[in-house]
Design a protein around this motif. Structure first.
Motif, short mmCIF file in Angstrom:
data_model
loop_
_atom_site.label_atom_id
_atom_site.label_comp_id
_atom_site.label_asym_id
_atom_site.label_seq_id
_atom_site.Cartn_x
_atom_site.Cartn_y
_atom_site.Cartn_z
N LEU A 1 0.96 -1.36 0.05
CA LEU A 1 -0.13 0.22 0.20
C LEU A 1 0.92 1.11 0.10
O LEU A 1 1.65 1.51 0.83
N ARG A 2 0.67 2.18 -0.79
CA ARG A 2 1.16 3.39 -0.92
C ARG A 2 0.00 4.35 -1.25
O ARG A 2 0.03 5.21 -2.20
N ASP A 3 -0.90 4.49 -0.37
CA ASP A 3 -2.19 5.43 -0.51
C ASP A 3 -2.01 6.66 -0.58
O ASP A 3 -1.30 7.38 0.48
N LYS A 4 -2.54 7.63 -1.44
CA LYS A 4 -2.32 9.09 -1.52
C LYS A 4 -3.51 9.43 -2.54
O LYS A 4 -3.87 8.62 -3.71
N SER A 5 -3.96 10.50 -2.31
CA SER A 5 -4.82 11.01 -3.50
C SER A 5 -4.28 11.23 -4.95
O SER A 5 -3.06 11.44 -4.79
N PHE A 6 -4.68 11.00 -6.10
CA PHE A 6 -4.39 11.02 -7.17
C PHE A 6 -3.50 12.31 -7.49
O PHE A 6 -2.43 12.27 -8.20
N ALA A 7 -3.70 13.37 -6.90
CA ALA A 7 -3.29 14.67 -7.06
C ALA A 7 -2.05 14.74 -6.46
O ALA A 7 -1.16 15.48 -6.81
N LYS A 8 -1.88 14.03 -5.15
CA LYS A 8 -0.66 14.00 -4.60
C LYS A 8 0.31 12.85 -4.73
O LYS A 8 1.50 12.87 -4.20
N GLN A 9 -0.13 11.90 -5.38
CA GLN A 9 0.74 10.74 -5.22
C GLN A 9 2.04 10.92 -6.43
O GLN A 9 1.75 11.30 -7.60
N ASP A 10 3.07 10.36 -5.91
CA ASP A 10 4.25 10.35 -6.77
C ASP A 10 3.91 9.37 -7.96
O ASP A 10 3.66 8.19 -7.38
N LEU A 11 4.50 9.77 -9.02
CA LEU A 11 4.30 8.64 -10.19
C LEU A 11 5.06 7.37 -9.74
O LEU A 11 4.89 6.07 -10.23
N GLY A 12 6.41 7.40 -9.26
CA GLY A 12 7.15 6.45 -8.83
C GLY A 12 6.44 5.47 -7.82
O GLY A 12 6.50 4.21 -7.97
N ASP A 13 5.70 6.08 -6.99
CA ASP A 13 4.95 4.99 -5.92
C ASP A 13 3.89 4.41 -6.67
O ASP A 13 3.40 3.28 -6.29
N PHE A 14 3.23 5.18 -7.51
CA PHE A 14 2.06 4.84 -8.44
C PHE A 14 2.66 3.45 -9.25
O PHE A 14 2.01 2.29 -9.20
N ARG A 15 3.92 3.58 -9.71
CA ARG A 15 4.35 2.39 -10.57
C ARG A 15 4.69 1.13 -9.77
O ARG A 15 4.71 0.19 -10.22
N LYS A 16 5.36 1.42 -8.62
CA LYS A 16 5.63 0.53 -7.49
C LYS A 16 4.36 -0.36 -7.13
O LYS A 16 4.47 -1.63 -7.34
N VAL A 17 3.20 0.28 -6.83
CA VAL A 17 2.05 -0.45 -6.61
C VAL A 17 1.63 -1.30 -7.46
O VAL A 17 1.15 -2.33 -7.45
N MET A 18 1.76 -0.59 -8.90
CA MET A 18 1.36 -1.56 -10.10
C MET A 18 2.30 -2.56 -10.26
O MET A 18 1.81 -3.85 -10.60
N ASP A 19 3.77 -2.44 -10.14
CA ASP A 19 4.65 -3.57 -10.25
C ASP A 19 4.22 -4.73 -9.10
O ASP A 19 4.51 -5.81 -9.51
N VAL A 20 4.12 -4.52 -8.07
CA VAL A 20 3.68 -5.40 -7.09
C VAL A 20 2.38 -6.20 -7.41
O VAL A 20 2.47 -7.48 -7.43
N HIS A 21 1.34 -5.65 -7.35
CA HIS A 21 0.06 -6.10 -7.56
C HIS A 21 -0.33 -6.82 -8.90
O HIS A 21 -0.45 -8.02 -9.09
N LEU A 22 -0.03 -6.03 -9.94
CA LEU A 22 -0.55 -6.45 -11.28
C LEU A 22 0.74 -7.17 -12.19
O LEU A 22 0.39 -8.21 -12.36
#
Length: 307
Positions: free
Chosen positions: A104-125
């Motif tokens: 989990l690296r939860d943040k609103s879309f406006a505030k979320q760093d794209l690196g964190d977004f990618r890491k969540v995608m990498d692990v889950h999907l």
């Protein structure tokens, strides 16, 4: 019918804690030999230690079962390949893959760093894709496989502050749908679990009065059924607190627009009819959706089409 997993070999990812731990213990209790996979990191995916996976594997062995611990990062193809090779060397087959690892690296879309977004995608999907790809040829050769993807209603229905998590979890729907079709011939059944339970990833997100009910072990029976020999395929099972519900993607009866109605204004004028849920269709593949939409146009034109 008594569900057992004797002589079956299972890989459970993210099995060092929470839901994954209970899934691994449940499989072992019913006779499966289990690869307990866990990177051993924090809930945000940082760090790593073999300790969590080894503790669960030892718990299984202490109860008379067979288990090996593995610390592969599910998003790393080489590490996953090595994990699969270990299982094949140890037991000679892989019957079950339970994709459960997540962060989990939860943040609103406006505030979320794209690196964190990618890491969540990498692990889950991506991690789910990598692990599934690694066992797929083995299951095809065996003419047997049971694969469970761990999704979430945060992806299927949405949840504030979980754009990355939601995208990753919703992406599993497309993977399940296609693998269900491609695995049919070889008796590979693919299902999806949408669980909710108190774990170290969710304990700060759930209301206090729900925590006592939402034990992870109350989800595991649904997971184990979806991995059993007589399991269905292409089922999304919602599970929480010992309650289970099937989640279904439906489509309304198509409304065909022609002539002056085939305009944006025409769509607006007929939108209530288009959204009428009185006659819902559950599609089995993309061509069935074409039959619903294009079939209406053919009917209006007094002809037929085949898909």
């Amino acid at each position: 019918m008594t569900i057992r997993f004797d002589n079956r070999v299972a890989i459970v990812t993210g099995a060092g804690n929470g839901l994954g731990r209970h899934h691994a213990l449940g499989l072992a209790r019913l006779g499966a030999r289990v690869v307990v996979n866990d990177l051993g990191g924090a809930t945000d995916g940082s760090g790593g230690s073999p300790g969590a996976a080894e503790l669960v594997a030892e718990e299984i062995r202490a109860a008379g079962g067979q288990a090996i611990a593995d610390g592969a990062d599910v998003s790393n193809e080489d590490q996953v390949a090595a994990m699969v090779d270990r299982a094949m060397t140890e037991w000679g087959r892989i019957d079950i893959l339970l994709n459960n690892a997540g962060i989990l690296r939860d943040k609103s879309f406006a505030k979320q760093d794209l690196g964190d977004f990618r890491k969540v995608m990498d692990v889950h999907l991506w991690g789910t894709v990598v692990c599934t790809k690694a066992v797929w040829p083995i299951m095809r050769d065996q003419k047997y496989g049971r694969i469970l993807l761990t999704s979430s209603t945060s992806g299927l229905y949405g949840n504030f502050g979980q754009a990355a998590y939601g995208v990753a979890k919703a992406g599993m729907l497309g993977l399940m749908n296609v693998l269900h079709l491609e695995g049919m011939r070889d008796d590979i059944r693919v299902n999806m679990l949408a669980p909710s339970a108190v774990t170290r990833m969710t304990e700060d997100l759930l209301p206090a009065d729900a925590i006592a009910l939402m034990r992870p072990e109350a989800v595991t029976p649904g997971a184990l059924y979806l991995l059993s020999e007589d399991a269905p395929s292409r089922v999304i099972l919602g599970a929480a607190a010992g309650s289970f519900a099937r989640i279904v993607l439906n489509e309304t009866d198509a409304v065909n627009l022609t002539g002056p109605d085939l305009t944006p204004d025409g769509v607006a004028a007929h939108f209530d009819r288009i959204c009428d849920t009185g006659h819902l269709h559950t599609m089995q593949n993309a061509f069935e959706q074409n039959r619903n939409l294009v079939g209406k146009a053919a009917e209006a034109a007094g002809t037929t089409v085949s898909f």
